[in-house]
Design a protein around this motif. Structure first.
Motif, mmCIF file in Angstrom:
data_model
loop_
_atom_site.group_PDB
_atom_site.id
_atom_site.type_symbol
_atom_site.label_atom_id
_atom_site.label_comp_id
_atom_site.label_asym_id
_atom_site.label_seq_id
_atom_site.Cartn_x
_atom_site.Cartn_y
_atom_site.Cartn_z
ATOM 1 N N LEU A 82 0.906 -1.107 0.044
ATOM 2 C CA LEU A 82 -0.064 -0.023 -0.144
ATOM 3 C C LEU A 82 0.920 1.360 0.142
ATOM 4 C CD1 LEU A 82 -2.759 1.305 0.127
ATOM 5 C CD2 LEU A 82 -2.471 1.066 2.792
ATOM 6 N N GLY A 83 1.933 1.269 0.718
ATOM 7 C CA GLY A 83 2.842 2.526 0.860
ATOM 8 C C GLY A 83 3.645 2.612 -0.379
ATOM 9 N N GLY A 84 3.852 1.433 -1.000
ATOM 10 C CA GLY A 84 4.630 1.484 -2.331
ATOM 11 C C GLY A 84 3.678 2.248 -3.550
ATOM 12 N N ILE A 85 2.453 1.823 -3.510
ATOM 13 C CA ILE A 85 1.618 2.316 -4.329
ATOM 14 C C ILE A 85 1.198 3.776 -4.048
ATOM 15 C CG2 ILE A 85 -1.007 2.406 -5.285
ATOM 16 C CD1 ILE A 85 -1.072 -0.859 -4.714
ATOM 17 N N LEU A 86 1.056 4.195 -2.906
ATOM 18 C CA LEU A 86 0.769 5.686 -2.712
ATOM 19 C C LEU A 86 2.092 6.502 -3.123
ATOM 20 C CD1 LEU A 86 -1.102 5.367 0.796
ATOM 21 C CD2 LEU A 86 -1.982 5.913 -1.358
ATOM 22 N N GLY A 87 3.154 6.038 -2.778
ATOM 23 C CA GLY A 87 4.591 6.812 -2.837
ATOM 24 C C GLY A 87 4.706 6.927 -4.462
ATOM 25 N N THR A 88 4.356 5.912 -5.293
ATOM 26 C CA THR A 88 4.354 5.968 -7.012
ATOM 27 C C THR A 88 3.373 6.963 -7.221
ATOM 28 O OG1 THR A 88 4.966 3.472 -6.843
ATOM 29 C CG2 THR A 88 4.584 4.600 -8.832
ATOM 30 N N LEU A 178 8.196 -8.377 -3.287
ATOM 31 C CA LEU A 178 6.732 -7.939 -3.591
ATOM 32 C C LEU A 178 6.528 -6.310 -3.595
ATOM 33 C CD1 LEU A 178 4.736 -10.679 -1.424
ATOM 34 C CD2 LEU A 178 5.230 -10.526 -4.002
ATOM 35 N N ILE A 179 7.417 -5.787 -2.695
ATOM 36 C CA ILE A 179 7.319 -4.223 -2.816
ATOM 37 C C ILE A 179 7.755 -3.784 -4.181
ATOM 38 C CG2 ILE A 179 7.953 -2.058 -1.539
ATOM 39 C CD1 ILE A 179 6.247 -4.113 0.052
ATOM 40 N N ALA A 180 9.023 -4.148 -4.681
ATOM 41 C CA ALA A 180 9.594 -3.965 -5.820
ATOM 42 C C ALA A 180 8.662 -4.134 -6.890
ATOM 43 C CB ALA A 180 11.054 -4.536 -5.997
ATOM 44 N N LEU A 181 8.249 -5.374 -7.044
ATOM 45 C CA LEU A 181 7.134 -5.779 -8.056
ATOM 46 C C LEU A 181 5.932 -4.909 -8.028
ATOM 47 C CD1 LEU A 181 6.532 -7.862 -10.345
ATOM 48 C CD2 LEU A 181 5.288 -9.138 -8.528
ATOM 49 N N THR A 182 5.476 -4.534 -6.875
ATOM 50 C CA THR A 182 4.308 -3.685 -6.996
ATOM 51 C C THR A 182 4.451 -2.267 -7.367
ATOM 52 O OG1 THR A 182 3.370 -4.871 -4.972
ATOM 53 C CG2 THR A 182 2.712 -2.601 -5.262
ATOM 54 N N VAL A 183 5.795 -1.679 -6.951
ATOM 55 C CA VAL A 183 5.957 -0.571 -7.370
ATOM 56 C C VAL A 183 6.161 -0.363 -8.837
ATOM 57 C CG1 VAL A 183 7.747 1.153 -7.049
ATOM 58 C CG2 VAL A 183 6.832 0.232 -5.092
ATOM 59 N N SER A 184 7.069 -1.373 -9.477
ATOM 60 C CA SER A 184 7.375 -1.590 -10.756
ATOM 61 C C SER A 184 6.058 -1.733 -11.647
ATOM 62 C CB SER A 184 8.179 -2.654 -11.107
ATOM 63 O OG SER A 184 9.290 -2.582 -10.739
ATOM 64 N N LEU A 185 4.973 -2.543 -11.237
ATOM 65 C CA LEU A 185 3.713 -2.502 -11.963
ATOM 66 C C LEU A 185 3.098 -1.127 -11.620
ATOM 67 C CD1 LEU A 185 2.604 -5.924 -10.734
ATOM 68 C CD2 LEU A 185 3.616 -5.244 -13.147
ATOM 69 N N SER A 186 3.478 -0.208 -10.441
ATOM 70 C CA SER A 186 2.518 1.038 -10.429
ATOM 71 C C SER A 186 3.136 1.968 -11.344
ATOM 72 C CB SER A 186 2.776 1.451 -9.151
ATOM 73 O OG SER A 186 2.149 0.478 -8.131
ATOM 74 N N THR A 193 -1.567 4.729 -18.069
ATOM 75 C CA THR A 193 -2.998 5.886 -17.784
ATOM 76 C C THR A 193 -2.670 7.108 -18.068
ATOM 77 O OG1 THR A 193 -2.377 6.175 -15.502
ATOM 78 C CG2 THR A 193 -3.958 4.294 -16.117
ATOM 79 N N GLY A 194 -1.460 7.689 -18.210
ATOM 80 C CA GLY A 194 -1.178 9.238 -18.778
ATOM 81 C C GLY A 194 -0.923 9.829 -17.306
ATOM 82 N N HIS A 195 -1.114 9.183 -16.174
ATOM 83 C CA HIS A 195 -0.817 9.841 -14.986
ATOM 84 C C HIS A 195 0.737 10.491 -14.918
ATOM 85 C CE1 HIS A 195 -0.915 11.008 -11.104
ATOM 86 N NE2 HIS A 195 0.080 10.560 -10.507
ATOM 87 N N TRP A 196 1.768 9.486 -15.484
ATOM 88 C CA TRP A 196 3.249 10.328 -15.553
ATOM 89 C C TRP A 196 3.424 10.806 -16.876
ATOM 90 C CZ3 TRP A 196 7.530 6.159 -14.707
ATOM 91 C CH2 TRP A 196 8.971 6.977 -14.491
#
Length: 256
Positions: A82-88, A178-186, A193-196
């Protein structure tokens, strides 16, 4: 080829320190990338792509050696993800130049903290359950923001709360996959989505990422042996000095 060798040795050094202390692969790698002029979000994305491979190798070694507290693992992962997704989301939604001073400040704090920790011994006890969620959430968030931070925040936090080093380091390192994988997917989701808005070409940092991955994978199998030779305090002081020096380089660049 010379750039590849530079990042190969950076990846190897970072993995050596991470294997020894359960921290600092991301901090070292992202700091070096930003010292080469890579924007914070691009550096974080590159490092997390590399970490998917290096943490898989490191985590496998810890599983084989039975260094995992699976109950602690199950409590860490949801909050870290959750923290990784929010940070990304935060990192990819703002201008990288605006973020650089804050990232430099954060890395400076991490370097100073590691130096402080090298002079301090903490009595060991069972980690209180209430400590895990905020530590994991903060570690995941700062890991995405700074390109590194999961290990320094979570490993140090759990050791400070009295966790046994063997199981804390093994569990945190394995969860980091799992954190690194999540952040990479984020990051990928933010691009799709064009957010970045200022996302780089996915191949632009291929040499750096390849060097970090291969350097880390080469060192990962022997890191456990080297840890028995090099004292933990020595490794802590060396990495803290390196991070502080590279942080100072970034601050100097911002002053130009």
């Amino acid at each position: 080829m010379s750039d590849f060798l530079i990042f190969f040795f950076v990846g190897a050094l970072a993995q050596l320190v991470d294997g020894a202390l359960g921290m600092a692969y991301g901090v070292i790698s992202s700091t070096v990338l930003m010292a080469f002029g890579v924007p914070p979000a691009h550096a974080s994305a590159s490092v997390h792509a590399a970490e998917v491979f290096t943490t898989a190798a490191s985590g496998t070694g810890h599983i084989v050696n039975r260094n995992i507290d699976w109950k602690l693992f199950a409590r860490l992962v949801p909050f870290g993800v959750l923290g990784g997704i929010l940070g990304t989301y935060v990192l990819t939604g703002i201008d990288g130049d605006v973020l650089k001073p804050f990232v430099a400040f954060y890395l400076g704090l991490i370097g100073a903290f590691l130096m402080f920790r090298s002079f301090r011994r903490v009595p060991r006890k069972r980690v209180p359950a209430a400590v895990v969620p905020p530590v994991a959430l903060t570690g995941g968030f700062l890991d995405a923001i700074g390109g590194g931070g999961w290990g320094p925040i979570v490993t140090s936090g759990l050791l400070g709360a009295g966790g046994q080093p063997r199981y804390v380091i093994g569990t945190v390192n394995t969860a980091e996959f799992l954190i690194a994988l999540t952040v990479s997917l984020s990051f990928i989701f933010a691009i799709v989505t064009g957010h970045w808005e200022d996302a780089p070409d996915l191949m632009s940092n291929l040499v750096a990422v390849s060097g970090l991955i291969i350097g880390g994978l080469v060192v990962a199998p022997i890191a456990g042996y080297l840890v028995r030779i090099i004292p933990e305090t020595t490794l802590l002081r060396v990495v803290s000095i390196l991070i502080l020096a590279l942080c100072a380089t970034q601050v100097f660049g911002l002053m130009k």
